[in-house]
Design an enzyme around this catalytic site. Structure first.
Site, PDB file in Angstrom:
ATOM      1  N   ALA A   1       0.847  -1.190   0.000  1.00  0.00           N
ATOM      2  CA  ALA A   1       0.000   0.000   0.000  1.00  0.00           C
ATOM      3  C   ALA A   1       0.883   1.240   0.000  1.00  0.00           C
ATOM      4  CB  ALA A   1      -0.896  -0.026   1.231  1.00  0.00           C
ATOM      5  N   LEU A   2       0.770   2.025  -1.074  1.00  0.00           N
ATOM      6  CA  LEU A   2       1.604   3.220  -1.171  1.00  0.00           C
ATOM      7  C   LEU A   2       1.009   4.352  -0.330  1.00  0.00           C
ATOM      8  CD1 LEU A   2       1.751   2.664  -4.944  1.00  0.00           C
ATOM      9  CD2 LEU A   2       3.689   2.399  -3.411  1.00  0.00           C
ATOM     10  N   CYS A   3       0.938   4.143   0.938  1.00  0.00           N
ATOM     11  CA  CYS A   3       0.325   5.119   1.843  1.00  0.00           C
ATOM     12  C   CYS A   3       1.075   6.441   1.817  1.00  0.00           C
ATOM     13  CB  CYS A   3       0.311   4.578   3.263  1.00  0.00           C
ATOM     14  SG  CYS A   3       0.239   2.805   3.335  1.00  0.00           S
ATOM     15  N   HIS A   4       2.345   6.406   1.501  1.00  0.00           N
ATOM     16  CA  HIS A   4       3.128   7.644   1.515  1.00  0.00           C
ATOM     17  C   HIS A   4       2.701   8.605   0.413  1.00  0.00           C
ATOM     18  CE1 HIS A   4       5.358   5.169  -1.380  1.00  0.00           C
ATOM     19  NE2 HIS A   4       5.594   6.308  -1.960  1.00  0.00           N
TER      20      HIS A   4
END
Length: 100
Positions: A51-54
DNA sequence: GTCGTGACTAGCC
DNA sequence: CGGCTAGCCACGA
């Protein structure tokens, strides 16, 4: 499909060098009022590296927060090509990705 | 089944 | 313009 799964899915759709706001993601899912749950889902995400939460930031272009640290998030964004200054996105609207 | 918390947002003072 | 409060949703205990 669970709510948080949808969140991660939308996050994965964010192209490199772009960022999205919690509100936009929540809106894309259908619950614009669930922006809080969006961040919550990412925080507890079991898909940390997946998950590319950044790439997700606050509606004001602020970093908001990050499980690994805001500084780390900024660094990642900068590496992606997103300019960040003082914990805020520089060309926020310019790098803002909309799911429209 | 109920209470509390959280990476938020918008409105009000 | 800046800080604070209330409201929203989902999840964990």
């Amino acid at each position: 499909m669970n709510f948080n799964e949808s969140v991660w899915k939308f996050i994965k759709k964010i192209p490199k060098g772009k960022v999205a706001t919690y509100k936009e993601i929540a809106r894309a899912i259908g619950n614009v009022n669930a922006f809080r749950a969006v961040g919550n889902a990412c925080n507890k995400n079991p898909h940390s590296p997946k998950a590319l939460c950044h790439r997700v930031v606050a509606a004001d272009g602020k970093i908001g927060g990050y499980a690994f640290g805001e500084k780390k998030k900024i660094l990642l964004l900068k590496k992606e090509g997103v300019a960040v200054s003082n914990g805020k996105i520089v060309d926020f609207e310019n790098v803002l990705y909309k799911f429209d």
